[in-house]
Design an enzyme around this catalytic site. Structure first.
Site, PDB file in Angstrom:
ATOM      1  CB  SER A   1      15.823 -10.755  -4.861  1.00 47.91           C
ATOM      2  OG  SER A   1      15.518 -10.840  -6.231  1.00 47.91           O
TER       3      SER A   1
ATOM      4  CE1 TYR B   1      12.477  -5.963  -3.931  1.00 43.35           C
ATOM      5  CE2 TYR B   1      13.344  -6.644  -6.059  1.00 43.35           C
ATOM      6  CZ  TYR B   1      12.867  -6.963  -4.817  1.00 43.35           C
ATOM      7  OH  TYR B   1      12.787  -8.278  -4.435  1.00 43.35           O
TER       8      TYR B   1
ATOM      9  CE  LYS C   1      14.380  -7.630  -1.095  1.00 43.60           C
ATOM     10  NZ  LYS C   1      13.910  -7.799   0.281  1.00 43.60           N
TER      11      LYS C   1
HETATM   12  N1  UFG Z   1       6.225 -11.287 -18.052  1.00 40.04           N
HETATM   13  C1  UFG Z   1       5.432 -11.168 -19.164  1.00 40.04           C
HETATM   14  N2  UFG Z   1       4.246 -10.505 -19.037  1.00 40.04           N
HETATM   15  C2  UFG Z   1       3.829  -9.953 -17.852  1.00 40.04           C
HETATM   16  C3  UFG Z   1       4.663 -10.104 -16.716  1.00 40.04           C
HETATM   17  C4  UFG Z   1       5.855 -10.764 -16.858  1.00 40.04           C
HETATM   18  O1  UFG Z   1       5.768 -11.624 -20.248  1.00 40.04           O
HETATM   19  O2  UFG Z   1       2.747  -9.352 -17.804  1.00 40.04           O
HETATM   20  C5  UFG Z   1       7.514 -12.006 -18.179  1.00 40.04           C
HETATM   21  C6  UFG Z   1       8.710 -11.148 -17.880  1.00 40.04           C
HETATM   22  O3  UFG Z   1       9.113 -10.459 -19.013  1.00 40.04           O
HETATM   23  C7  UFG Z   1       9.705 -12.197 -17.387  1.00 40.04           C
HETATM   24  C8  UFG Z   1       8.837 -13.258 -16.728  1.00 40.04           C
HETATM   25  O4  UFG Z   1       7.531 -13.052 -17.227  1.00 40.04           O
HETATM   26  O5  UFG Z   1      10.331 -12.777 -18.489  1.00 40.04           O
HETATM   27  C9  UFG Z   1       8.816 -13.138 -15.228  1.00 40.04           C
HETATM   28  O6  UFG Z   1       8.472 -11.812 -14.873  1.00 40.04           O
HETATM   29  P1  UFG Z   1       8.069 -11.416 -13.387  1.00 40.04           P
HETATM   30  O7  UFG Z   1       7.749  -9.950 -13.398  1.00 40.04           O
HETATM   31  O8  UFG Z   1       7.038 -12.338 -12.877  1.00 40.04           O
HETATM   32  O9  UFG Z   1       9.397 -11.710 -12.546  1.00 40.04           O
HETATM   33  P2  UFG Z   1      10.883 -11.135 -12.730  1.00 40.04           P
HETATM   34  O10 UFG Z   1      11.738 -12.263 -13.202  1.00 40.04           O
HETATM   35  O11 UFG Z   1      10.903  -9.881 -13.497  1.00 40.04           O
HETATM   36  O12 UFG Z   1      11.184 -10.802 -11.221  1.00 40.04           O
HETATM   37  C10 UFG Z   1      12.385 -11.116 -10.634  1.00 40.04           C
HETATM   38  C11 UFG Z   1      12.205 -11.200  -9.122  1.00 40.04           C
HETATM   39  C12 UFG Z   1      11.989  -9.835  -8.525  1.00 40.04           C
HETATM   40  C13 UFG Z   1      13.048  -8.907  -9.031  1.00 40.04           C
HETATM   41  C14 UFG Z   1      13.089  -8.879 -10.518  1.00 40.04           C
HETATM   42  C15 UFG Z   1      14.179  -7.952 -11.001  1.00 40.04           C
HETATM   43  O13 UFG Z   1      11.109 -12.021  -8.781  1.00 40.04           O
HETATM   44  O14 UFG Z   1      12.085  -9.917  -7.117  1.00 40.04           O
HETATM   45  O15 UFG Z   1      13.322 -10.181 -10.996  1.00 40.04           O
HETATM   46  O16 UFG Z   1      14.116  -7.761 -12.353  1.00 40.04           O
HETATM   47  F1  UFG Z   1      12.818  -7.665  -8.597  1.00 40.04           F
END
Ligand code: UFG
Length: 338
Positions: free
Chosen positions: A125, A150, A154
């Protein structure tokens, strides 16, 4: 050629099984069904016309792993998706994550390194980069100390594979560092099936639009980005799945430059949370109920991939757009709630 896909009924696993079957591979799936459903097998069959071989197997049970590999000595490769992936859950239950994501990886490698063909693809990741200093993020960017157990699984997973490759010349491995996988198959036969309240942006958007959730909270509107919301590299799951087939073929055809390689898998383009919402509204024709709230702990400001290594060395690039991904995610949501 027979390929083992662990976690093959999951989100990325199931799309990869489809692409493998489309390319003529014979697929054996193992999955413990802890975060997936047997119905996915039907979806794969609908798309490809072929039901993959499936065995319910818990990789934590070492003897079952040994027995499986005894029965399947002629594998051309293993694509290892089986793992837990919820950041928050891993903070509350680190040992579960270390057992499920690390213990099982060790068991797999112990068996794989006894086979004639030792080709291994690992799901890593972009979380290993944390908040990178330079954007876009190259594979040479330093790995930063993990924000969650998590994320740590990785990083440690990659180290375990690297160390094993060093002493085992026959083992050929590729770690694929995914950016943000989203979307669903264009047929809406398979897609993401989050259990409970989705933690990730896109399933939260589609569940809000269909009426399952009241409102999407946008976490933070005051980041130092053009519109104040976080930036990520959202990659269509079908593009991501195809990269696994390309990576596996690279190993099978002995085209790898070293026996342990790492590739970023992303589009190279960053999109803000508001841009994702706009894309959704455009393709669905629906207004989304959302509200900008406080920041979420642990979120990096911006992350998107430098893709030239994947493009030039692996010989793969994304073909689908953010709109394609949002359109397919929305069709999938409507299908499963229909
Ligand atoms: N977000 C929102 N509202 C929500 C969910 C997400 O605004 O309800 C925003 C988050 O703040 C972020 C973006 O949407 O800015 C993406 O969020 P996600 O949760 O979909 O994905 P992440 O970027 O947090 O996830 C990634 C990888 C994971 C890893 C993680 C670590 O996909 O595998 O980063 O922080 F674990």
């Amino acid at each position: 050629m027979k390929v083992l896909v662990t976690g093959g009924l999951g989100f990325i696993g199931s799309h990869t099984v489809v692409e493998l079957q489309n390319e003529g591979f014979e697929v054996v799936i193992i999955d413990d069904l802890s975060n997936s459903s047997l119905d996915v097998l039907g979806g794969i069959e609908e798309i490809t016309g072929k039901k993959p071989v499936f065995q319910k197997l818990d990789l934590k049970i070492k003897q079952d792993v040994i027995d499986f590999f005894e029965k399947h000595k002629n594998l051309a490769g293993v694509i290892h998706f089986a793992a837990n992936k919820a950041v928050g859950e891993s903070v509350n239950n680190p040992l579960m994550y270390y057992e499920n994501n690390i213990g099982t990886l060790v068991y797999m490698l112990q068996r794989l390194t006894k086979l004639k063909q030792q080709n291994f693809i690992f799901s890593s990741s972009c979380t290993v980069y944390g908040q990178a200093e330079e954007l876009p993020i190259t594979e040479n960017a330093p790995v930063q100390s993990a924000e969650s157990p998590y994320g740590n699984t990785k990083q440690v997973g990659e180290e375990i594979i690297r160390d094993t490759c060093k002493v085992n010349e026959k083992l050929n491995a590729i770690a694929l560092r995914y950016f943000n996988p989203i979307g669903a198959h264009s047929t809406a036969q398979i897609g993401e099936l989050p259990i409970g309240v989705p933690q990730n942006l896109v399933p939260y958007i589609t569940q809000t639009a269909i009426g399952l959730r009241e409102q999407l909270s946008v976490f933070g509107g005051d980041y130092p980005t053009p519109d104040g919301t976080c930036i990520r590299d959202y990659i269509h799951v079908v593009d991501l799945a195809k990269a696994h087939v390309v990576a596996l073929k690279r190993l099978i055809e002995n085209k790898n430059d070293s026996n342990y390689e790492i590739f970023n898998l992303g589009t190279g383009k960053g999109s803000s949370v508001l841009e994702v919402i706009n894309s959704f509204e455009k393709v669905s024709g629906k207004k989304l109920n959302y509200k900008i709230v406080g920041r979420r702990d642990g979120d990096v400001i911006a992350a998107y991939a430098e893709t030239s290594k994947a493009n030039d060395v692996l010989g793969w690039k994304t073909e689908l757009t953010l709109d394609d991904a949002m359109d397919s995610a929305w069709k999938w949501e409507q299908k499963i709630r229909g």
